[in-house]
Design a protein around this motif. Structure first.
Motif, PDB file in Angstrom:
ATOM      1  N   UNK A  45       0.832  -1.204   0.000  1.00  0.00           N
ATOM      2  CA  UNK A  45       0.000   0.000   0.000  1.00  0.00           C
ATOM      3  C   UNK A  45       0.865   1.252   0.000  1.00  0.00           C
ATOM      4  N   UNK A  46       0.622   2.126  -0.994  1.00  0.00           N
ATOM      5  CA  UNK A  46       1.358   3.394  -1.017  1.00  0.00           C
ATOM      6  C   UNK A  46       0.995   4.248   0.188  1.00  0.00           C
ATOM      7  N   UNK A  47      -0.200   4.079   0.726  1.00  0.00           N
ATOM      8  CA  UNK A  47      -0.599   4.822   1.931  1.00  0.00           C
ATOM      9  C   UNK A  47       0.292   4.386   3.091  1.00  0.00           C
ATOM     10  N   UNK A  48       0.476   3.095   3.249  1.00  0.00           N
ATOM     11  CA  UNK A  48       1.330   2.574   4.308  1.00  0.00           C
ATOM     12  C   UNK A  48       2.758   3.100   4.152  1.00  0.00           C
ATOM     13  N   UNK A  49       3.301   2.963   2.952  1.00  0.00           N
ATOM     14  CA  UNK A  49       4.680   3.413   2.722  1.00  0.00           C
ATOM     15  C   UNK A  49       4.822   4.922   2.913  1.00  0.00           C
ATOM     16  N   UNK A  50       3.790   5.688   2.549  1.00  0.00           N
ATOM     17  CA  UNK A  50       3.836   7.151   2.686  1.00  0.00           C
ATOM     18  C   UNK A  50       4.098   7.543   4.140  1.00  0.00           C
ATOM     19  N   UNK A  51       3.447   6.857   5.069  1.00  0.00           N
ATOM     20  CA  UNK A  51       3.564   7.214   6.479  1.00  0.00           C
ATOM     21  C   UNK A  51       4.658   6.447   7.229  1.00  0.00           C
ATOM     22  N   UNK A  52       4.973   5.240   6.791  1.00  0.00           N
ATOM     23  CA  UNK A  52       5.960   4.424   7.494  1.00  0.00           C
ATOM     24  C   UNK A  52       7.353   4.561   6.891  1.00  0.00           C
ATOM     25  N   UNK A  53       7.434   4.853   5.611  1.00  0.00           N
ATOM     26  CA  UNK A  53       8.715   5.004   4.909  1.00  0.00           C
ATOM     27  C   UNK A  53       8.772   6.355   4.178  1.00  0.00           C
ATOM     28  N   UNK A  54       8.584   7.451   4.908  1.00  0.00           N
ATOM     29  CA  UNK A  54       8.511   8.762   4.240  1.00  0.00           C
ATOM     30  C   UNK A  54       9.791   9.153   3.506  1.00  0.00           C
ATOM     31  N   UNK A  55      10.939   8.679   3.963  1.00  0.00           N
ATOM     32  CA  UNK A  55      12.199   9.060   3.335  1.00  0.00           C
ATOM     33  C   UNK A  55      12.300   8.576   1.884  1.00  0.00           C
ATOM     34  N   UNK A  69      -0.760  15.921   0.171  1.00  0.00           N
ATOM     35  CA  UNK A  69      -0.735  14.509  -0.214  1.00  0.00           C
ATOM     36  C   UNK A  69      -1.012  13.613   1.000  1.00  0.00           C
ATOM     37  N   UNK A  70      -0.477  13.952   2.154  1.00  0.00           N
ATOM     38  CA  UNK A  70      -0.754  13.177   3.377  1.00  0.00           C
ATOM     39  C   UNK A  70      -2.247  13.173   3.681  1.00  0.00           C
ATOM     40  N   UNK A  71      -2.869  14.348   3.603  1.00  0.00           N
ATOM     41  CA  UNK A  71      -4.305  14.449   3.868  1.00  0.00           C
ATOM     42  C   UNK A  71      -5.123  13.657   2.849  1.00  0.00           C
ATOM     43  N   UNK A  72      -4.712  13.709   1.588  1.00  0.00           N
ATOM     44  CA  UNK A  72      -5.423  12.964   0.544  1.00  0.00           C
ATOM     45  C   UNK A  72      -5.292  11.457   0.777  1.00  0.00           C
ATOM     46  N   UNK A  73      -4.124  11.001   1.200  1.00  0.00           N
ATOM     47  CA  UNK A  73      -3.918   9.573   1.467  1.00  0.00           C
ATOM     48  C   UNK A  73      -4.844   9.102   2.597  1.00  0.00           C
ATOM     49  N   UNK A  74      -4.900   9.875   3.675  1.00  0.00           N
ATOM     50  CA  UNK A  74      -5.738   9.499   4.818  1.00  0.00           C
ATOM     51  C   UNK A  74      -7.213   9.531   4.438  1.00  0.00           C
ATOM     52  N   UNK A  75      -7.637  10.566   3.747  1.00  0.00           N
ATOM     53  CA  UNK A  75      -9.046  10.685   3.363  1.00  0.00           C
ATOM     54  C   UNK A  75      -9.454   9.551   2.424  1.00  0.00           C
ATOM     55  N   UNK A  76      -8.585   9.175   1.505  1.00  0.00           N
ATOM     56  CA  UNK A  76      -8.886   8.052   0.597  1.00  0.00           C
ATOM     57  C   UNK A  76      -8.993   6.743   1.371  1.00  0.00           C
ATOM     58  N   UNK A  77      -8.116   6.550   2.339  1.00  0.00           N
ATOM     59  CA  UNK A  77      -8.183   5.331   3.151  1.00  0.00           C
ATOM     60  C   UNK A  77      -9.464   5.305   3.977  1.00  0.00           C
ATOM     61  N   UNK A  78      -9.886   6.459   4.477  1.00  0.00           N
ATOM     62  CA  UNK A  78     -11.144   6.511   5.226  1.00  0.00           C
ATOM     63  C   UNK A  78     -12.320   6.134   4.320  1.00  0.00           C
TER      64      UNK A  78
END
Length: 183
Positions: A45-55, A69-78
């Motif tokens: 999941x790109x959402x997972x990697x976005x928050x767990x592997x930000x580097x 982009x962070x907000x869009x990722x969270x809103x899409x997951x919701x």
């Protein structure tokens, strides 16, 4: 959707799941985003990697655009969680992200819900630099998958860079993976 993707040889295009898992992509998308086929489990999941592997995951976006982009990722997951229910992989993803990422947990508490793909954004390619693209999306009827197509205005600098992606292919990513210890 695969039939549509097969006809899109020029612009970067990919099919993703509601959880942000890349299911299939064309060569230009591979050249733009790199190879993600080696990921398994939640890492898909790109959402997972976005928050767990930000580097690694966030380097494709300019710093000034990362909060959006962070907000869009969270809103899409919701939205995905609302569509799939409490006993789904989306629930597992939310649980793990809440545990591993304070940023995710704070944004999750804001309770924004939407799917936002169709927009103008800037992506960063390691060799070509910034590329301004428009992202159009086509959803399956049940909205469990989306076809994303990235385009630029004809004869623009960004269009030229997108054309170069087909020439570059995924050449530089084999070296990039070796530098990251993945290949």
């Amino acid at each position: 959707m695969l039939r549509v993707l097969d006809r899109l040889a020029g612009p970067p295009a990919l099919i993703i799941s509601a959880l942000g898992e890349t299911l299939v992509r064309n060569e230009p998308a591979q050249a733009l985003f790199g190879d993600v086929s080696h990921y398994t489990g939640l890492e898909r999941s790109e959402v997972y990697r976005w928050f767990v592997r930000p580097e690694t995951e966030r380097r494709r976006y300019p710093e000034h655009d990362r909060d959006r982009q962070s907000r869009a990722q969270v809103a899409s997951l919701r939205a995905a969680l609302a569509a799939t229910g409490p006993n789904s992989r989306a629930t597992e993803l939310v649980r793990e992200l809440t545990r591993k990422s304070p940023e995710f947990a704070a944004l999750w508490d804001e309770q924004e819900v939407h799917r936002r793909f169709a927009d103008h954004k800037t992506l960063i390619h390691p060799d070509l630099g910034e590329i301004e693209v428009d992202c159009q999306v086509l959803f399956t009827e049940d909205q469990s998958q989306a076809l994303l197509v990235l385009t630029a205005p004809p004869r623009s600098e960004a269009a030229g860079k997108l054309e170069l992606l087909t020439v570059l292919g995924s050449q530089q990513f084999s070296g990039e993976r070796q530098q990251q210890g993945l290949g």
